[in-house]
Scaffold this motif. Structure first.
Motif, PDB file in Angstrom:
ATOM      1  N   GLN A 177      29.692  80.702  71.255  1.00 14.22           N
ATOM      2  CA  GLN A 177      30.890  80.368  70.489  1.00 14.22           C
ATOM      3  C   GLN A 177      31.813  79.436  71.271  1.00 14.22           C
ATOM      4  O   GLN A 177      32.428  78.531  70.708  1.00 14.22           O
ATOM      5  CB  GLN A 177      31.645  81.643  70.124  1.00 14.22           C
ATOM      6  CG  GLN A 177      32.912  81.398  69.298  1.00 14.22           C
ATOM      7  CD  GLN A 177      32.607  80.885  67.899  1.00 14.22           C
ATOM      8  OE1 GLN A 177      31.895  81.523  67.131  1.00 14.22           O
ATOM      9  NE2 GLN A 177      33.151  79.718  67.560  1.00 14.22           N
ATOM     10  N   LYS A 178      31.895  79.638  72.582  1.00 12.86           N
ATOM     11  CA  LYS A 178      32.795  78.798  73.375  1.00 12.86           C
ATOM     12  C   LYS A 178      32.306  77.354  73.425  1.00 12.86           C
ATOM     13  O   LYS A 178      33.112  76.418  73.398  1.00 12.86           O
ATOM     14  CB  LYS A 178      32.928  79.351  74.792  1.00 12.86           C
ATOM     15  CG  LYS A 178      34.148  78.807  75.530  1.00 12.86           C
ATOM     16  CD  LYS A 178      34.490  79.649  76.741  1.00 12.86           C
ATOM     17  CE  LYS A 178      35.785  79.146  77.380  1.00 12.86           C
ATOM     18  NZ  LYS A 178      36.204  79.979  78.522  1.00 12.86           N
ATOM     19  N   ALA A 179      30.995  77.153  73.473  1.00 15.34           N
ATOM     20  CA  ALA A 179      30.449  75.798  73.429  1.00 15.34           C
ATOM     21  C   ALA A 179      30.760  75.152  72.085  1.00 15.34           C
ATOM     22  O   ALA A 179      31.109  73.964  72.007  1.00 15.34           O
ATOM     23  CB  ALA A 179      28.942  75.823  73.668  1.00 15.34           C
ATOM     24  N   LEU A 180      30.639  75.945  71.021  1.00 16.82           N
ATOM     25  CA  LEU A 180      30.941  75.448  69.679  1.00 16.82           C
ATOM     26  C   LEU A 180      32.416  75.067  69.576  1.00 16.82           C
ATOM     27  O   LEU A 180      32.768  74.023  69.032  1.00 16.82           O
ATOM     28  CB  LEU A 180      30.585  76.519  68.651  1.00 16.82           C
ATOM     29  CG  LEU A 180      30.528  76.099  67.177  1.00 16.82           C
ATOM     30  CD1 LEU A 180      29.526  74.985  66.962  1.00 16.82           C
ATOM     31  CD2 LEU A 180      30.170  77.301  66.315  1.00 16.82           C
ATOM     32  N   ASP A 181      33.299  75.907  70.128  1.00 17.40           N
ATOM     33  CA  ASP A 181      34.726  75.602  70.125  1.00 17.40           C
ATOM     34  C   ASP A 181      34.997  74.307  70.892  1.00 17.40           C
ATOM     35  O   ASP A 181      35.794  73.470  70.459  1.00 17.40           O
ATOM     36  CB  ASP A 181      35.524  76.742  70.762  1.00 17.40           C
ATOM     37  CG  ASP A 181      35.584  77.980  69.878  1.00 17.40           C
ATOM     38  OD1 ASP A 181      35.358  77.845  68.654  1.00 17.40           O
ATOM     39  OD2 ASP A 181      35.853  79.077  70.411  1.00 17.40           O
ATOM     40  N   TYR A 182      34.325  74.138  72.024  1.00 17.66           N
ATOM     41  CA  TYR A 182      34.562  72.958  72.861  1.00 17.66           C
ATOM     42  C   TYR A 182      34.249  71.661  72.123  1.00 17.66           C
ATOM     43  O   TYR A 182      35.032  70.712  72.150  1.00 17.66           O
ATOM     44  CB  TYR A 182      33.724  73.051  74.140  1.00 17.66           C
ATOM     45  CG  TYR A 182      33.822  71.815  75.001  1.00 17.66           C
ATOM     46  CD1 TYR A 182      34.900  71.622  75.854  1.00 17.66           C
ATOM     47  CD2 TYR A 182      32.835  70.833  74.947  1.00 17.66           C
ATOM     48  CE1 TYR A 182      34.998  70.483  76.634  1.00 17.66           C
ATOM     49  CE2 TYR A 182      32.928  69.684  75.714  1.00 17.66           C
ATOM     50  CZ  TYR A 182      34.005  69.514  76.559  1.00 17.66           C
ATOM     51  OH  TYR A 182      34.104  68.376  77.317  1.00 17.66           O
ATOM     52  N   VAL A 183      33.097  71.617  71.447  1.00 15.85           N
ATOM     53  CA  VAL A 183      32.715  70.366  70.803  1.00 15.85           C
ATOM     54  C   VAL A 183      33.450  70.136  69.486  1.00 15.85           C
ATOM     55  O   VAL A 183      33.410  69.044  68.926  1.00 15.85           O
ATOM     56  CB  VAL A 183      31.189  70.282  70.574  1.00 15.85           C
ATOM     57  CG1 VAL A 183      30.456  70.255  71.900  1.00 15.85           C
ATOM     58  CG2 VAL A 183      30.692  71.426  69.701  1.00 15.85           C
ATOM     59  N   ARG A 184      34.134  71.185  68.969  1.00 16.04           N
ATOM     60  CA  ARG A 184      34.853  71.036  67.709  1.00 16.04           C
ATOM     61  C   ARG A 184      36.346  70.781  67.898  1.00 16.04           C
ATOM     62  O   ARG A 184      37.041  70.410  66.958  1.00 16.04           O
ATOM     63  CB  ARG A 184      34.668  72.290  66.845  1.00 16.04           C
ATOM     64  CG  ARG A 184      33.301  72.382  66.202  1.00 16.04           C
ATOM     65  CD  ARG A 184      33.006  73.787  65.701  1.00 16.04           C
ATOM     66  NE  ARG A 184      34.077  74.364  64.918  1.00 16.04           N
ATOM     67  CZ  ARG A 184      34.242  75.692  64.744  1.00 16.04           C
ATOM     68  NH1 ARG A 184      33.408  76.526  65.344  1.00 16.04           N
ATOM     69  NH2 ARG A 184      35.214  76.151  64.013  1.00 16.04           N
ATOM     70  N   ILE A 185      36.867  70.982  69.097  1.00 16.10           N
ATOM     71  CA  ILE A 185      38.309  70.825  69.314  1.00 16.10           C
ATOM     72  C   ILE A 185      38.756  69.410  68.984  1.00 16.10           C
ATOM     73  O   ILE A 185      38.137  68.433  69.374  1.00 16.10           O
ATOM     74  CB  ILE A 185      38.685  71.103  70.785  1.00 16.10           C
ATOM     75  CG1 ILE A 185      38.415  72.550  71.147  1.00 16.10           C
ATOM     76  CG2 ILE A 185      40.163  70.778  71.031  1.00 16.10           C
ATOM     77  CD1 ILE A 185      38.614  72.820  72.625  1.00 16.10           C
ATOM     78  N   ARG A 186      39.855  69.311  68.245  1.00 12.91           N
ATOM     79  CA  ARG A 186      40.530  68.013  68.067  1.00 12.91           C
ATOM     80  C   ARG A 186      41.958  68.092  68.609  1.00 12.91           C
ATOM     81  O   ARG A 186      42.406  67.220  69.329  1.00 12.91           O
ATOM     82  CB  ARG A 186      40.561  67.611  66.586  1.00 12.91           C
ATOM     83  CG  ARG A 186      39.245  67.118  66.054  1.00 12.91           C
ATOM     84  CD  ARG A 186      39.422  66.404  64.735  1.00 12.91           C
ATOM     85  NE  ARG A 186      40.074  67.233  63.729  1.00 12.91           N
ATOM     86  CZ  ARG A 186      41.222  66.918  63.136  1.00 12.91           C
ATOM     87  NH1 ARG A 186      41.872  65.832  63.480  1.00 12.91           N
ATOM     88  NH2 ARG A 186      41.741  67.720  62.204  1.00 12.91           N
ATOM     89  N   HIS A 187      42.683  69.126  68.234  1.00 13.07           N
ATOM     90  CA  HIS A 187      44.092  69.243  68.601  1.00 13.07           C
ATOM     91  C   HIS A 187      44.240  69.697  70.052  1.00 13.07           C
ATOM     92  O   HIS A 187      43.471  70.518  70.543  1.00 13.07           O
ATOM     93  CB  HIS A 187      44.798  70.232  67.675  1.00 13.07           C
ATOM     94  CG  HIS A 187      44.670  69.865  66.226  1.00 13.07           C
ATOM     95  ND1 HIS A 187      45.420  68.863  65.648  1.00 13.07           N
ATOM     96  CD2 HIS A 187      43.871  70.344  65.254  1.00 13.07           C
ATOM     97  CE1 HIS A 187      45.094  68.750  64.373  1.00 13.07           C
ATOM     98  NE2 HIS A 187      44.153  69.646  64.111  1.00 13.07           N
ATOM     99  N   GLY A 188      45.235  69.142  70.726  1.00 13.33           N
ATOM    100  CA  GLY A 188      45.556  69.588  72.064  1.00 13.33           C
ATOM    101  C   GLY A 188      44.668  69.017  73.148  1.00 13.33           C
ATOM    102  O   GLY A 188      44.738  69.446  74.309  1.00 13.33           O
ATOM    103  N   ILE A 189      43.839  68.044  72.806  1.00 12.01           N
ATOM    104  CA  ILE A 189      42.966  67.428  73.803  1.00 12.01           C
ATOM    105  C   ILE A 189      42.788  65.957  73.458  1.00 12.01           C
ATOM    106  O   ILE A 189      42.554  65.596  72.303  1.00 12.01           O
ATOM    107  CB  ILE A 189      41.599  68.155  73.867  1.00 12.01           C
ATOM    108  CG1 ILE A 189      40.763  67.643  75.035  1.00 12.01           C
ATOM    109  CG2 ILE A 189      40.839  68.051  72.569  1.00 12.01           C
ATOM    110  CD1 ILE A 189      39.527  68.496  75.320  1.00 12.01           C
TER     111      ILE A 189
END
Length: 505
Positions: A238-250
């Protein structure tokens, strides 16, 4: 007039349609990126083709009856694989997608070009918001939609609004956009991506700044706890999925920026697989995770076919595995495709030119002595007995008439010379009926680089684009295809440092 009507219909098939109607319901913001689909490619690059013998029964195929009859001609210069990420929330994906009962959507697709020398590959990311023409596509009930003009790229996958999505429609759209024939298409979902990263023991990434819960979910209205600390780290599931999906705050918070991070991620994933070694203990869990959540075209729907595909890539090293993005610019909240850079990029791939300008066509220097530009294409053939209608697909005045006169001097019978339905053609297009392919190829000897497109109507239509140059093959071939510097200068290699180029857009 019958000829004009026919021309309009032919031209509209090249760039037709109205805007796609928007659905009233709100789209979920939790999305999967297309990079997940590269999981099976990772196995191939790692040289694990033999392992597919263990995977019979894992792979699902989609119906390729929805592929267009109007496709670019097949080529012997390399092969092209379309990789699509699907964020359907059905089945196991509900655990990762934070939702359920949704239709299949795609946010980012990649077109992977494997060069004929089988030592180079480049993945072209196509932003989900790119404004493109979506050609007619097949619906679940067997009927076909009308073509759509200037709509978001990811809308093609949603045609029909099914959980499985519409990979054939996305493939039709990519072929229309690029002029490249897609040899294979594969779709990967949430569960496959997350489980794949677990199977390899995590993937090294680099975060440019601290990321908090509120960055993953802006609706939280507060900072929340720390999710990713700044700097290098390993992520999985799940953390890998979150990483590649992040748009806001990065980075700049855009999808374009997210694409750059996804490209770095898959490069790191390839490096991780190669570093673990090519034995069944490490590769079989990865292969199982990928193929259980993968849907492919019938051409890849068996272990033997997957082995053949995988083995074609086993000699591509990290440095020669490149990632680029379709040339783009913002158009309001959407992304416009930048021309002529995009057409020049795909022309270079059709010619098997690498990002750094090498000819990767697989021909040895001794087998192919140096040739003059005029030797690089067949000599113009006689047009005796061949009738053709000529259309000006540009804003240049009098172009149809001048091309018509040139064709007449070569023996062709020109039935009409007029303006096309739209004047935004870059490439010259030759449209031909089922019984006219040989005539189309004869005509193509006068227009090197022209795109040949089959059509339902009989006869031969020539739509002249801005890349046409008077003077025949020598003039048209004088500028060899090359990846534009605007693309090449931003290319990423799979062996690049994970902490380099962290601008993310």
């Amino acid at each position: 007039m019958a000829g004009s009507h026919k021309a309009g219909a032919a031209s509209r098939r090249e760039s037709e349609g109205s805007a796609v109607p928007r659905r009233g319901k709100k789209r979920s913001r939790a999305r999967l990126i297309g990079i997940a689909g590269l999981s099976v490619v990772v196995l191939a690059v790692a040289g694990g083709g033999w392992i597919y013998l263990q995977l019979n029964g894992n792979i699902k195929t989609f119906d390729d009856g929805g592929l267009s009859a109007d496709r670019p001609a097949a080529s012997t210069d390399g092969s092209n694989v379309l990789i699509i990420g699907s964020d359907t929330r059905s089945g196991d994906n509900a655990e990762y997608g934070h939702g359920k009962g949704d239709i299949g959507r795609s946010d980012t697709a990649l077109l992977l070009h494997v060069y004929a020398d089988q030592k180079h590959a480049v993945a072209v990311s196509i932003p989900r918001d790119s404004l493109v023409d979506v050609p007619p596509c097949k619906l679940p009930n067997g009927s076909w939609t009308k073509g759509q003009h200037h709509v978001m790229f990811n809308s093609a996958f949603e045609v029909g609004e099914t959980v499985q999505g519409n990979p054939a429609c996305t493939q039709n759209t990519v072929e229309k956009l690029t002029g490249l024939r897609v040899d294979h298409t594969m779709v990967m979902d949430f569960a496959g991506f997350a489980k794949m990263t677990d199977a390899v023991g995590g993937v090294q990434v680099c975060v440019p700044s601290n990321v908090y819960q509120g960055d993953l979910n802006p609706k939280l209205k507060r900072k929340g706890s720390l999710v990713f600390a700044k700097g290098p780290q390993k992520v999985s599931g799940q953390k890998a999925l979150d990483y590649v999906r992040i748009r806001h705050g990065i980075g700049d918070g855009s999808d374009i920026g997210r694409i750059q991070r996804q490209q770095a991620f898959i490069g790191s994933l390839i490096k991780q697989v190669k570093g673990q070694g090519l034995d069944p203990t490490t590769l079989l869990p990865l292969a199982n995770a990928a193929t259980k959540s993968m849907t492919v075209d019938p051409g890849l729907g068996s272990p033997s076919k997957l082995i053949s595909f995988a083995m074609s890539m086993k000699n591509i090293d990290l440095h020669n595995t490149k990632f680029v993005t379709l040339p783009w610019r913002y158009e309001g909240e959407r992304v416009a495709v930048v021309q002529p850079d995009a057409d020049n990029l795909f022309a270079a791939l059709r010619a098997d030119k690498t990002v750094d300008g090498k000819d990767a066509g697989g021909k040895s220097a001794s087998a192919a002595p140096s040739a003059s530009p005029s030797d690089s294409a067949p000599a113009p053939a006689s047009g005796k007995g061949i009738s053709v209608a000529v259309y000006n697909g540009t804003t240049a005045k009098g172009l149809a008439g001048s091309v018509a006169e040139t064709l007449k001097s070569s023996g062709f019978t020109v039935t009409s010379a007029t303006t096309a339905a739209t004047q935004d053609y870059t490439h010259t297009v030759i449209q031909y009926g089922a019984a006219d392919e040989a005539k189309a190829k004869t005509l193509a000897t006068h227009f090197p680089g022209a795109l040949l497109r089959s059509a339902k109507q009989p006869g031969l239509n020539l739509i002249v684009g801005t890349q046409y140059k008077a003077g025949g093959a020598a003039a048209a071939s004088s500028a060899p295809a090359a990846v534009p510097s605007s693309v090449a200068d931003k290319a990423r290699s799979a062996d690049d440092n994970i902490c380099s180029n962290l601008s993310y857009g």
